[in-house]
Enzyme design. Structure first.
Site, PDB file in Angstrom:
ATOM      1  N   SER A 232      30.234  64.551  10.323  1.00 15.95           N
ATOM      2  CA  SER A 232      30.003  63.455  11.269  1.00 15.95           C
ATOM      3  C   SER A 232      28.794  62.646  10.844  1.00 15.95           C
ATOM      4  O   SER A 232      27.662  63.149  10.825  1.00 15.95           O
ATOM      5  CB  SER A 232      29.782  64.007  12.676  1.00 15.95           C
ATOM      6  OG  SER A 232      29.354  62.943  13.507  1.00 15.95           O
TER       7      SER A 232
ATOM      8  N   HIS B 284      33.779  61.474   9.476  1.00 14.91           N
ATOM      9  CA  HIS B 284      33.981  61.344  10.928  1.00 14.91           C
ATOM     10  C   HIS B 284      32.963  60.331  11.445  1.00 14.91           C
ATOM     11  O   HIS B 284      31.758  60.454  11.207  1.00 14.91           O
ATOM     12  CB  HIS B 284      33.803  62.699  11.605  1.00 14.91           C
ATOM     13  CG  HIS B 284      34.111  62.679  13.074  1.00 14.91           C
ATOM     14  ND1 HIS B 284      35.398  62.685  13.562  1.00 14.91           N
ATOM     15  CD2 HIS B 284      33.294  62.638  14.157  1.00 14.91           C
ATOM     16  CE1 HIS B 284      35.371  62.647  14.887  1.00 14.91           C
ATOM     17  NE2 HIS B 284      34.094  62.617  15.267  1.00 14.91           N
TER      18      HIS B 284
ATOM     19  N   ASP C 181      31.582  58.319  14.768  1.00 13.20           N
ATOM     20  CA  ASP C 181      31.528  58.356  16.234  1.00 13.20           C
ATOM     21  C   ASP C 181      31.053  57.024  16.803  1.00 13.20           C
ATOM     22  O   ASP C 181      29.908  56.638  16.605  1.00 13.20           O
ATOM     23  CB  ASP C 181      30.556  59.450  16.686  1.00 13.20           C
ATOM     24  CG  ASP C 181      31.093  60.831  16.393  1.00 13.20           C
ATOM     25  OD1 ASP C 181      32.173  61.155  16.907  1.00 13.20           O
ATOM     26  OD2 ASP C 181      30.433  61.587  15.652  1.00 13.20           O
TER      27      ASP C 181
ATOM     28  N   MET D 293      30.183  54.995  20.172  1.00 18.87           N
ATOM     29  CA  MET D 293      29.840  55.221  21.589  1.00 18.87           C
ATOM     30  C   MET D 293      29.342  53.929  22.215  1.00 18.87           C
ATOM     31  O   MET D 293      28.560  53.201  21.593  1.00 18.87           O
ATOM     32  CB  MET D 293      28.735  56.268  21.697  1.00 18.87           C
ATOM     33  CG  MET D 293      29.053  57.572  21.008  1.00 18.87           C
ATOM     34  SD  MET D 293      27.657  58.704  21.115  1.00 18.87           S
ATOM     35  CE  MET D 293      28.300  60.084  20.161  1.00 18.87           C
TER      36      MET D 293
ATOM     37  N   HIS E 129      36.365  57.978  15.710  1.00 10.91           N
ATOM     38  CA  HIS E 129      36.477  58.580  17.045  1.00 10.91           C
ATOM     39  C   HIS E 129      35.861  57.610  18.051  1.00 10.91           C
ATOM     40  O   HIS E 129      34.636  57.442  18.087  1.00 10.91           O
ATOM     41  CB  HIS E 129      35.729  59.927  16.999  1.00 10.91           C
ATOM     42  CG  HIS E 129      35.590  60.623  18.321  1.00 10.91           C
ATOM     43  ND1 HIS E 129      34.735  61.685  18.508  1.00 10.91           N
ATOM     44  CD2 HIS E 129      36.205  60.433  19.518  1.00 10.91           C
ATOM     45  CE1 HIS E 129      34.812  62.119  19.761  1.00 10.91           C
ATOM     46  NE2 HIS E 129      35.691  61.363  20.401  1.00 10.91           N
TER      47      HIS E 129
ATOM     48  N   MET F  99      34.615  56.583  21.450  1.00 15.52           N
ATOM     49  CA  MET F  99      34.164  57.018  22.780  1.00 15.52           C
ATOM     50  C   MET F  99      33.742  55.769  23.534  1.00 15.52           C
ATOM     51  O   MET F  99      32.564  55.566  23.839  1.00 15.52           O
ATOM     52  CB  MET F  99      33.000  58.012  22.627  1.00 15.52           C
ATOM     53  CG  MET F  99      33.467  59.383  22.163  1.00 15.52           C
ATOM     54  SD  MET F  99      32.112  60.377  21.482  1.00 15.52           S
ATOM     55  CE  MET F  99      32.148  59.779  19.796  1.00 15.52           C
TER      56      MET F  99
ATOM     57  N   MET G 216      37.782  68.047  22.141  1.00 15.08           N
ATOM     58  CA  MET G 216      36.319  68.107  22.205  1.00 15.08           C
ATOM     59  C   MET G 216      35.903  69.554  22.506  1.00 15.08           C
ATOM     60  O   MET G 216      36.474  70.196  23.389  1.00 15.08           O
ATOM     61  CB  MET G 216      35.766  67.207  23.314  1.00 15.08           C
ATOM     62  CG  MET G 216      35.884  65.706  23.079  1.00 15.08           C
ATOM     63  SD  MET G 216      35.231  65.086  21.513  1.00 15.08           S
ATOM     64  CE  MET G 216      33.542  65.676  21.511  1.00 15.08           C
TER      65      MET G 216
ATOM     66  N   ASP H  89      35.803  69.071  17.511  1.00 20.35           N
ATOM     67  CA  ASP H  89      34.592  68.254  17.383  1.00 20.35           C
ATOM     68  C   ASP H  89      33.514  68.720  18.352  1.00 20.35           C
ATOM     69  O   ASP H  89      33.677  68.625  19.566  1.00 20.35           O
ATOM     70  CB  ASP H  89      34.971  66.789  17.657  1.00 20.35           C
ATOM     71  CG  ASP H  89      33.821  65.818  17.409  1.00 20.35           C
ATOM     72  OD1 ASP H  89      32.770  66.247  16.909  1.00 20.35           O
ATOM     73  OD2 ASP H  89      34.012  64.631  17.720  1.00 20.35           O
ATOM     74  N   GLY H  90      32.399  69.198  17.775  1.00 21.74           N
ATOM     75  CA  GLY H  90      31.245  69.580  18.573  1.00 21.74           C
ATOM     76  C   GLY H  90      30.829  71.020  18.363  1.00 21.74           C
ATOM     77  O   GLY H  90      31.590  71.938  18.665  1.00 21.74           O
ATOM     78  N   GLY H  91      29.637  71.182  17.811  1.00 22.37           N
ATOM     79  CA  GLY H  91      29.088  72.536  17.669  1.00 22.37           C
ATOM     80  C   GLY H  91      29.797  73.421  16.660  1.00 22.37           C
ATOM     81  O   GLY H  91      29.693  74.644  16.728  1.00 22.37           O
TER      82      GLY H  91
ATOM     83  N   SER I 299      25.428  68.038  12.906  1.00 21.79           N
ATOM     84  CA  SER I 299      24.092  68.591  12.692  1.00 21.79           C
ATOM     85  C   SER I 299      24.103  69.807  11.767  1.00 21.79           C
ATOM     86  O   SER I 299      23.173  69.983  10.979  1.00 21.79           O
ATOM     87  CB  SER I 299      23.440  68.935  14.032  1.00 21.79           C
ATOM     88  OG  SER I 299      24.329  69.654  14.835  1.00 21.79           O
TER      89      SER I 299
END
Ligand code: DX5
Ligand code: ZN
Length: 220
Positions: free
Chosen positions: A9, A34, A36, A38, A67, A69, A138, A176-178, A199
């Site tokens: 990401s 990826h 993002d 927003m 993606h 959002m 998500m 997606d996420g963590g 991250s």
């Protein structure tokens, strides 16, 4: 088993060194970028839009997985396609006429996918699944990188995997996420295909090595 894909990401990249970080992904074992987007309405954060995507596209040699959002994404599909999106995913919760929006994405020449927030039941996809190249589940509340993975994701992947297999479809499941080297294997076992990692990749010492490890774990 089909090849499992890694999508770093760019939200976690160093925007002051966007070309460098884009080239790092080009030269790594990653499969997609990826991206993002927003809008500060659909999610409580603002990231970046078309000019930044153009800048990434200028250097990227791998597909851009965009993606969205944003509220009412149907207002901007053609523009995102024009700046280089290869895959566009829109949130089920963000548009009233989802079917029309998916058609719009395909008409713009992109692959189309739907994103579900953590509490939107996967059963809402029953009728629309054949229209989707990919479903993004998500595994955090969208809006920010660096959040903790939510464990309810595993059961959601399993349910969706069954829906896809029962219909003999090839729809990809993206998470997606963590995502980290600690949970990616378990996510593969639950039935996921594509893994976004922000991250975990960009905050690591050796980013190419972190991507390589994720790719190997996912495909082992
Ligand atoms: C959050 C974004 C994610 C984010 C993931 O709303 O959709 O793609 O960049 O970041 P990590 O991998 O740090 O959780
Ligand atoms: Zn994302």
């Amino acid at each position: 088993m089909a090849e499992k894909l890694i999508a770093p990401s760019m939200l976690a990249s160093d925007f002051g060194n966007l070309q460098r970080d884009t080239e790092m992904v080009n030269n790594s074992d990653a499969d997609w970028f990826h991206i993002d987007v927003m809008d500060g309405h659909f999610v409580p954060n603002i990231s970046y839009g078309m000019p930044v995507i153009s800048a990434i596209k200028k250097h990227a040699t791998k597909p851009l997985d965009v993606h969205l959002m944003i509220e009412k994404p149907e207002r901007y599909i053609e523009e995102f396609a024009k700046v280089g999106a290869d895959i566009i995913t829109v949130h089920h919760e963000s548009t009233v006429h989802l079917h029309r929006t998916l058609r719009q994405i395909k008409d713009a020449g992109c692959k189309a996918g739907i994103v579900l927030n953590l509490t939107t039941p996967v059963s809402v996809l029953e009728d629309i699944l054949p229209e989707c190249y990919m479903i993004l589940l998500m595994s955090i509340n969208p809006g920010f990188g660096g959040q903790k993975f939510e464990d309810i994701t595993y059961q959601r992947i399993k349910k969706l995997r069954k829906m896809i297999d029962d219909r003999n479809l090839n729809t990809l499941i993206e998470i997606d996420g963590g995502v980290t080297d600690k949970n990616i294997k378990k996510l593969v076992d639950a039935g996921a295909d594509v893994f976004v990692a922000g991250s975990h990749v960009f905050r690591s010492e050796s980013q190419p090595q972190t991507i390589k490890t994720l790719k190997e774990l996912a495909n082992s």
